[in-house]
Design an enzyme around this catalytic site. Structure first.
Site, PDB file in Angstrom:
ATOM      1  N   GLY A 124       0.813  -1.391   0.368  1.00 13.04           N
ATOM      2  CA  GLY A 124       0.234  -0.110   0.388  1.00 13.04           C
ATOM      3  C   GLY A 124       1.506   1.243   0.591  1.00 13.04           C
ATOM      4  CD  GLU A 184       1.133   1.164   6.924  1.00 14.13           C
ATOM      5  OE1 GLU A 184       1.836   0.780   5.567  1.00 14.13           O
ATOM      6  OE2 GLU A 184       0.977  -0.071   7.721  1.00 14.13           O
ATOM      7  CG  ASP A 217      -8.840   0.061   9.867  1.00 10.23           C
ATOM      8  OD1 ASP A 217      -8.865   0.519  10.973  1.00 10.23           O
ATOM      9  OD2 ASP A 217      -9.317  -0.617   8.965  1.00 10.23           O
TER      10      ASP A 217
HETATM   11  P1  5GP Z   1      -4.465  -2.217  10.442  1.00 12.30           P
HETATM   12  O1  5GP Z   1      -3.530  -2.836  11.009  1.00 12.30           O
HETATM   13  O2  5GP Z   1      -4.166  -0.708  11.098  1.00 12.30           O
HETATM   14  O3  5GP Z   1      -5.976  -2.616  10.827  1.00 12.30           O
HETATM   15  O4  5GP Z   1      -4.398  -2.542   8.754  1.00 12.30           O
HETATM   16  C1  5GP Z   1      -3.559  -0.934   8.681  1.00 12.30           C
HETATM   17  C2  5GP Z   1      -3.314  -2.136   7.080  1.00 12.30           C
HETATM   18  O5  5GP Z   1      -4.886  -2.686   6.375  1.00 12.30           O
HETATM   19  C3  5GP Z   1      -3.200  -0.872   5.627  1.00 12.30           C
HETATM   20  O6  5GP Z   1      -1.459  -0.884   5.704  1.00 12.30           O
HETATM   21  C4  5GP Z   1      -3.706  -1.092   4.295  1.00 12.30           C
HETATM   22  O7  5GP Z   1      -2.902  -1.800   3.934  1.00 12.30           O
HETATM   23  C5  5GP Z   1      -5.287  -1.592   4.990  1.00 12.30           C
HETATM   24  N1  5GP Z   1      -6.564  -0.559   5.104  1.00 12.30           N
HETATM   25  C6  5GP Z   1      -6.812  -0.006   6.178  1.00 12.30           C
HETATM   26  N2  5GP Z   1      -7.332   0.444   5.748  1.00 12.30           N
HETATM   27  C7  5GP Z   1      -7.668   0.447   4.667  1.00 12.30           C
HETATM   28  C8  5GP Z   1      -8.771   1.745   4.114  1.00 12.30           C
HETATM   29  O8  5GP Z   1      -9.749   1.874   4.156  1.00 12.30           O
HETATM   30  N3  5GP Z   1      -8.054   0.945   2.713  1.00 12.30           N
HETATM   31  C9  5GP Z   1      -7.616   0.085   2.014  1.00 12.30           C
HETATM   32  N4  5GP Z   1      -7.515   0.498   0.423  1.00 12.30           N
HETATM   33  N5  5GP Z   1      -6.716  -0.685   3.186  1.00 12.30           N
HETATM   34  C10 5GP Z   1      -6.814  -0.329   4.624  1.00 12.30           C
END
Ligand code: 5GP
Length: 173
Positions: free
Chosen positions: A41, A95, A99
């Site tokens: 990403g 990053e 989320d």
């Molecule tokens: P976390 O571990 O913080 O929940 O998620 C992080 C990863 O989830 C990010 O690096 C990204 O790849 C993906 N991600 C989180 N939210 C989104 C979003 O709204 N859209 C997309 N495309 N990917 C997301």
């Protein structure tokens, strides 16, 4: 599948990238950075940001995943680790979006165990309301509401990464 109008335009994105790079350049003056991008990403944000940072740097990447379609699995997988030894280096993790925070927390802990001189984290987007863990973020581009977004490197099912702007994504019913 529906792509809404831009949540962040090309102009807003580029202005923010330059602002972040200016702050980072000032903070790291006189030091050398090891910039670590979290793929896939962050690939576009990473390449935009490093081109505006004014201190010497080396680059490296980690390939990680936790998302399946639009739900985080909470199960973080490291598909490819760093090639560089980070001991005694100033590591800047880059990053795309935070989320739950679980992916970054996992990677931060993994890197801290390797004894870098310092570890800071820059995320372009922050969905702070969704956080499930305490997390240290040093540089944040935009805090955004709880939408699933695509574009500027971010995907839905590996599509839409090439959109130059950021949009809200909705699965059609
Ligand atoms: P976390 O571990 O913080 O929940 O998620 C992080 C990863 O989830 C990010 O690096 C990204 O790849 C993906 N991600 C989180 N939210 C989104 C979003 O709204 N859209 C997309 N495309 N990917 C997301």
């Amino acid at each position: 599948m529906v792509i809404g109008k831009p949540l962040l335009t090309v102009e807003q994105i580029q202005k923010k990238v330059k602002e972040l790079a200016a702050i980072i350049s000032e903070d790291y003056e006189g030091k050398e950075i090891l910039a670590v991008g979290i793929l896939r990403g962050a690939f576009i944000f990473f390449s935009d940001l490093v081109r505006h940072i004014q201190v010497p740097m080396n680059i490296d990447f980690i390939i990680a995943s936790s998302y399946i379609k639009i739900q985080t699995s909470g199960d973080i997988k490291i598909h490819a680790d760093l090639r560089e030894d980070i001991k005694a280096k100033h590591v800047l993790l880059i990053e795309d979006i935070v989320d739950s925070g679980l992916t970054l927390k996992y990677i931060q802990e993994m890197l801290l165990a390797r004894n870098p001189a310092s570890l800071r984290t820059c995320t372009f987007l922050d969905k702070k309301s969704r956080r499930k863990t305490e997390l240290k973020l040093d540089y944040i581009g935009f805090e955004i509401p709880d939408f699933y977004i695509v574009g500027y490197g971010l995907d839905y099912d590996n599509k839409f990464r090439n959109l130059p702007y950021i949009s809200v994504f909705k699965e059609s019913t």
